[in-house]
Design a protein around this motif. Structure first.
Motif, PDB file in Angstrom:
ATOM      1  N   MET A  18       0.895  -1.411  -0.173  1.00 32.94           N
ATOM      2  CA  MET A  18       0.108  -0.218  -0.105  1.00 32.94           C
ATOM      3  C   MET A  18       1.101   1.254  -0.238  1.00 32.94           C
ATOM      4  O   MET A  18       0.577   2.017  -0.983  1.00 32.94           O
ATOM      5  CB  MET A  18      -1.323  -0.076   1.072  1.00 32.94           C
ATOM      6  N   ARG A  26       0.435   7.937   3.504  1.00 32.99           N
ATOM      7  CA  ARG A  26       1.162   6.674   4.395  1.00 32.99           C
ATOM      8  C   ARG A  26       0.731   6.702   5.205  1.00 32.99           C
ATOM      9  O   ARG A  26       0.947   5.501   6.144  1.00 32.99           O
ATOM     10  CB  ARG A  26       2.588   6.180   3.610  1.00 32.99           C
ATOM     11  N   VAL A  29      -2.206   4.207   5.891  1.00 38.22           N
ATOM     12  CA  VAL A  29      -1.996   3.040   5.633  1.00 38.22           C
ATOM     13  C   VAL A  29      -1.427   2.371   7.242  1.00 38.22           C
ATOM     14  O   VAL A  29      -1.701   1.515   7.003  1.00 38.22           O
ATOM     15  CB  VAL A  29      -0.817   3.162   4.521  1.00 38.22           C
TER      16      VAL A  29
END
Length: 452
Positions: A18, A26, A29
């Motif tokens: 991802m 990020r 994630v």
């Protein structure tokens, strides 16, 4: 435990994929994957509240040793590395204060004036400045300001700024490898393994210094014709912007410079004073905010909280791999492949780190590798420090090889593109990838000669 291990690996792989795909920010994630680790791995599979608490590692913040260690050096711990997060946050606040006062722009213009605005001397000067600044300040910040000033100078002097920007990016990543506070992987390595600023400076710092000399010569050979071709002859220095014009507020400028110097002194001497990097980061932040007066909220708003949240989630996911014993298995695999031979281990770590960091974020890679090299050192009976220096050079320098390998690369190429100088993968890799291979080779040979 097998179920927990499988879940921990799946979550980690999903997180990495991802991050590479970059479809979702990020920090969300890593936080989501961190939450899944806490629930699925520690809760459902392991039924272990102890593993969850050790990974969250909050209790460590409230111990005396977290802030002051005397002469013992910083203690290592598992889970969330709060020392790294607090220190990076403090440096971010200090850098925002310096930027608001015009410190970086003033420094760039001062050095440009000193070399009479000639492209070749500018290339060499800005490369050295990029490396030196990145030893103490995050490379993203260094490139953000250097690239902007480089584009401005290129427009005034009528030359292509891409050669300078690409060389500045590489030197920022190289300079960051020289010290504990220069690059996030080094901060993680230092706080996790208990190494000081001086430890990095006398180990990775030496190889970075040697490599910088080689790299300056390399980029001079690669770009000299391109810069000379674009040069517009003699420059009327009187028409150039004066360095003092960059200073927004003289009082704030002086205060920010003093705070920066104090931060450098504290970092250089923290092994002797016993002050941890967490305390140094906190002190820097508090003093900067106090001295900022009415601009406190302005500075706090500019802090990159997304990166700090990214670290929190990342450390939890890596903690899942550590608590389930996956990292020990990887360490054993490396030991078997290398046959327990130190030189083979160094070669594997430095080249795998470099290649991986060229395509994926070097921060999660470094965070994952630290427990592995600790386990490897314990099982194979080799020095942890030798493996740590190989990891630091591999992750810090390897990220330079591609436009997406490190955050500084993305920032520098983005600044160039926004100003009408797009950078293709071919253009970037043709000049920078060979420099990366050269420095990794130098680093490996240096470690072989000095430690093996």
């Amino acid at each position: 435990m097998v179920v927990a291990q499988v879940l921990a690996v799946i979550i980690f792989v999903v997180m990495f994929v991802m991050i590479v795909l970059d479809k979702i920010e990020r920090q969300w994630v890593t936080l989501a994957c961190g939450a899944l680790t806490m629930i699925l791995v520690f809760g459902i599979a392991m039924h272990s509240g102890t593993a969850a608490l050790e990974t969250l590692n909050v209790r460590n913040i409230f111990t005396t040793q977290f802030w002051y260690t005397g002469s013992a050096g910083e203690s290592s711990s598992t889970g969330i590395n709060w020392s790294t997060i607090i220190f990076i946050c403090g440096m971010m606040i200090m850098v925002e204060g310096m930027a608001r006062a015009g410190f970086f722009r003033w420094l760039c213009m001062l050095l440009a004036k000193a070399v009479h605005y000639k492209p070749i001397p500018l290339l060499i000067t800005f490369m050295i400045m990029s490396a030196v600044l990145a030893m103490f300040i995050d490379s993203i910040t260094v490139i953000l300001f250097l690239a902007a000033v480089t584009v401005e100078l290129a427009k005034l002097l009528k030359f292509n700024p891409l050669p300078m920007i690409l060389s500045e990016i590489f030197c920022a990543n190289l300079g960051g490898s020289a010290t504990m506070c220069g690059d996030p992987p080094n901060i993680i390595i230092g706080t996790s393994l208990g190494y000081s600023f001086a430890d990095f400076l006398t180990n990775t710092g030496l190889v970075a210094g040697i490599s910088l000399i080689v790299v300056v010569f390399y980029f001079f050979l690669v770009f000299r014709k391109e810069l000379k071709a674009g040069s517009n002859g003699e420059v009327d220095i009187e028409k150039m912007p004066k360095p003092t014009e960059a200073i927004v507020n003289k009082r704030d400028f002086i205060i920010s410079a003093i705070i920066f110097l104090c931060a450098v002194v504290m970092l250089v001497s923290h092994a002797q004073t016993g002050l941890t990097v967490a305390l140094i980061g906190a002190v820097i932040a508090i003093v900067t905010l106090i001295c900022s007066g009415k601009h406190i909220l302005e500075i706090l708003k500019k802090v990159d909280y997304k990166t700090l949240l990214f670290f929190v989630g990342l450390f939890i996911v890596v903690g899942g791999l550590e608590q389930t014993g996956i990292l020990v298995k990887i360490a054993n695999l490396i030991e078997n492949i290398s046959g327990g031979h130190l030189m083979s281990m160094v070669a594997i770590i430095i080249w795998v780190s470099a290649i991986a960091s060229a395509f994926v974020d070097n921060i999660p890679f470094a965070a994952t590798m630290i427990p592995i090299i600790k386990s490897l050192a314990a099982t194979a009976g080799v020095p942890t420090a030798t493996l740590a220096w190989a990891l630091a050079m591999g992750t810090d320098v390897g990220g330079s090889a591609t436009p997406i390998g490190a955050s500084a690369n993305v920032v520098g190429t983005s600044v160039a593109a926004k100003n009408g100088y797009p950078v293709s993968w071919g253009k970037y890799c043709k000049s920078v990838a060979p420099a990366t291979v050269i420095v990794i080779a130098i680093s490996m040979l240096y470690i072989f000669v000095r430690y093996c």
